[in-house]
Design a protein around this motif. Sequence first.
Motif, short mmCIF file in Angstrom:
data_model
loop_
_atom_site.label_atom_id
_atom_site.label_comp_id
_atom_site.label_asym_id
_atom_site.label_seq_id
_atom_site.Cartn_x
_atom_site.Cartn_y
_atom_site.Cartn_z
N TYR A 85 16.13 -1.52 -3.25
CA TYR A 85 14.81 -2.25 -3.99
C TYR A 85 15.29 -1.60 -5.04
O TYR A 85 15.77 -1.87 -6.49
N ARG A 86 16.81 -0.01 -5.13
CA ARG A 86 17.16 0.38 -6.41
C ARG A 86 18.08 -0.29 -6.64
O ARG A 86 17.74 -0.40 -8.51
N VAL A 87 18.65 -0.77 -5.77
CA VAL A 87 19.91 -1.64 -6.16
C VAL A 87 19.54 -3.10 -6.84
O VAL A 87 19.45 -3.51 -8.02
N LEU A 88 18.65 -3.75 -6.45
CA LEU A 88 17.94 -5.08 -6.58
C LEU A 88 17.62 -4.77 -8.18
O LEU A 88 17.77 -5.67 -9.20
N THR A 89 16.67 -3.51 -8.32
CA THR A 89 15.86 -3.60 -9.44
C THR A 89 16.01 -2.48 -10.86
O THR A 89 16.31 -2.86 -11.95
N VAL A 90 17.30 -1.74 -10.40
CA VAL A 90 17.91 -0.40 -11.38
C VAL A 90 19.41 -1.23 -11.73
O VAL A 90 19.80 -2.02 -12.88
N TRP A 91 20.05 -1.06 -10.63
CA TRP A 91 21.23 -1.19 -10.91
C TRP A 91 21.96 -2.60 -11.59
O TRP A 91 22.65 -2.48 -12.19
N LEU A 92 21.39 -3.82 -10.26
CA LEU A 92 22.22 -4.88 -10.76
C LEU A 92 21.60 -5.13 -11.89
O LEU A 92 22.63 -5.93 -13.13
N GLY A 117 13.90 9.03 -7.80
CA GLY A 117 13.91 10.68 -6.99
C GLY A 117 12.16 10.30 -6.37
O GLY A 117 12.63 10.51 -5.19
N PRO A 118 11.41 11.29 -7.29
CA PRO A 118 10.20 11.57 -5.89
C PRO A 118 9.54 10.35 -5.30
O PRO A 118 9.40 10.08 -5.11
N VAL A 119 9.34 9.53 -6.47
CA VAL A 119 9.10 8.53 -5.71
C VAL A 119 9.71 7.32 -4.65
O VAL A 119 8.86 7.32 -3.58
N ASP A 120 10.67 7.86 -4.76
CA ASP A 120 11.54 7.20 -3.45
C ASP A 120 11.75 8.05 -2.12
O ASP A 120 11.17 7.03 -1.08
N ALA A 121 11.11 9.45 -2.36
CA ALA A 121 10.78 9.49 -1.30
C ALA A 121 9.66 9.82 -0.62
O ALA A 121 9.22 9.52 0.64
N ALA A 122 8.80 9.61 -1.57
CA ALA A 122 7.42 9.02 -1.11
C ALA A 122 7.40 8.17 -0.97
O ALA A 122 7.30 7.88 0.39
N LEU A 123 7.77 6.77 -1.69
CA LEU A 123 8.16 5.73 -0.19
C LEU A 123 8.74 5.29 0.95
O LEU A 123 7.90 5.21 1.81
N VAL A 124 9.04 6.19 0.91
CA VAL A 124 10.60 6.74 2.28
C VAL A 124 9.36 6.98 3.45
O VAL A 124 8.84 6.85 4.28
N LEU A 172 0.63 -1.26 -0.17
CA LEU A 172 -0.19 0.11 -0.03
C LEU A 172 0.93 1.04 0.10
O LEU A 172 0.47 2.33 -0.65
N ALA A 173 1.62 1.26 0.61
CA ALA A 173 2.58 2.44 0.46
C ALA A 173 3.13 2.84 -1.39
O ALA A 173 3.51 3.93 -1.24
N LEU A 174 3.55 2.05 -1.49
CA LEU A 174 4.26 1.65 -3.10
C LEU A 174 2.96 2.22 -3.73
O LEU A 174 3.27 3.47 -4.71
N LEU A 175 1.58 1.88 -3.49
CA LEU A 175 0.67 2.35 -4.33
C LEU A 175 0.19 4.17 -3.89
O LEU A 175 -0.09 4.19 -5.06
N VAL A 176 0.84 4.28 -2.81
CA VAL A 176 0.36 5.81 -2.31
C VAL A 176 1.84 6.91 -3.05
O VAL A 176 0.91 7.88 -3.39
N ALA A 177 2.60 5.84 -2.57
CA ALA A 177 3.27 7.09 -3.16
C ALA A 177 3.85 7.21 -4.96
O ALA A 177 3.77 7.98 -5.93
N GLY A 178 3.43 6.02 -5.48
CA GLY A 178 3.06 5.72 -7.15
C GLY A 178 2.12 6.83 -7.31
O GLY A 178 2.09 7.38 -8.26
#
Length: 333
Positions: free
Chosen positions: A308-315, A281-288, A262-268
């Motif tokens: 989460y960003r390292v696992l889904t973006v950088w790797l 950037g914006p989604v990350d700050a809103a998610l935190v 739900l935190a992800l849904l609300v932030a997104g």
Amino acid sequence: MSRLRLETLPAPLPAAPRRRFPAAARLVRPVLALLPLLLVGGWALVDRRAVDEGTARLASADPGWLFVAFVCTCLTWVAAACVRQGALPERLPPGLLVASQFAAGAANQVLPAGIGAHAVTLRFLQRRGIPLPRATASLALYSLVKPVAKTVVLLAFLVAFPDVLRLGALVPDDRTLLLAAGGALLALAASAVTLVTVRALRRPVLGFLRTALTDARELHTRPCRVLALWGGAAATPLLQGSVIATVGFSLGLPLSWAQVVLALLVAGTAVGAVPAPGGIGPVDAALVFTMAAFGAPAATATATVIGYRVLTVWLPLLPGALVLSALLHRKVL
């Protein structure tokens, strides 16, 4: 007699024009194939601190939960491929479709608002013989179905967990809601006025809408396409939330799976319209902020988002760029 024969001979054909810049033409495809790798390298240098911090955090995390997060990450590409297939009447090769979505994920981290992923997918569809109007209509249907499905999932979570989830600090005030509604109405009015006044845009836009509506009606008469389209779109935020939740569990995040999703849904929903590459950037700050509002420590929530960003973006970024280069080299894109 010989003079008559000479006069009736056909005139020689003009010499074929010589190709200009043949060396430059040969360099276009290698440059396009290497461009994703160059962008990845440049971006890694710019955001090196976030990469180092996230990698250090993940090194001390629970490997079992990280493996589950990795599996959920792989399933997000499968879900994206299902939505792409559900938006088209023609059958696409499953292996190449998933590979194109994996490569599109790398392109999506470089360009904002999903432009990179749409560009890769559009090129893939055209290479498969899909006409441009139908391919463009499928992208529009994909872009429309995803937020609708996410809204349905959000409402389902609010109904299923009314007491567990606390939204008091996250509900916007009346002024913010009025500004958002006014902005949406203004955008719709501007689009309508532009179509009415600019005749050059009217014909292609109307043709595109006819193609999109025709394909949408045909797709919704086929249960397999409906399941792929709406099922994949609904599964995408659940899988993304599962990645965040399992990364958080590996770091000791004191939230439930439902709270993290739900935190992800609300932030997104709150900042999803901000045109940032991959929503970074914006989604990350809103998610935190959202996870902290649910009761998670700010440091743990920040570490969860970084992991989460390292696992889904950088790797996946370097492998995705390599797959993108390979697809370009083999003329799949």
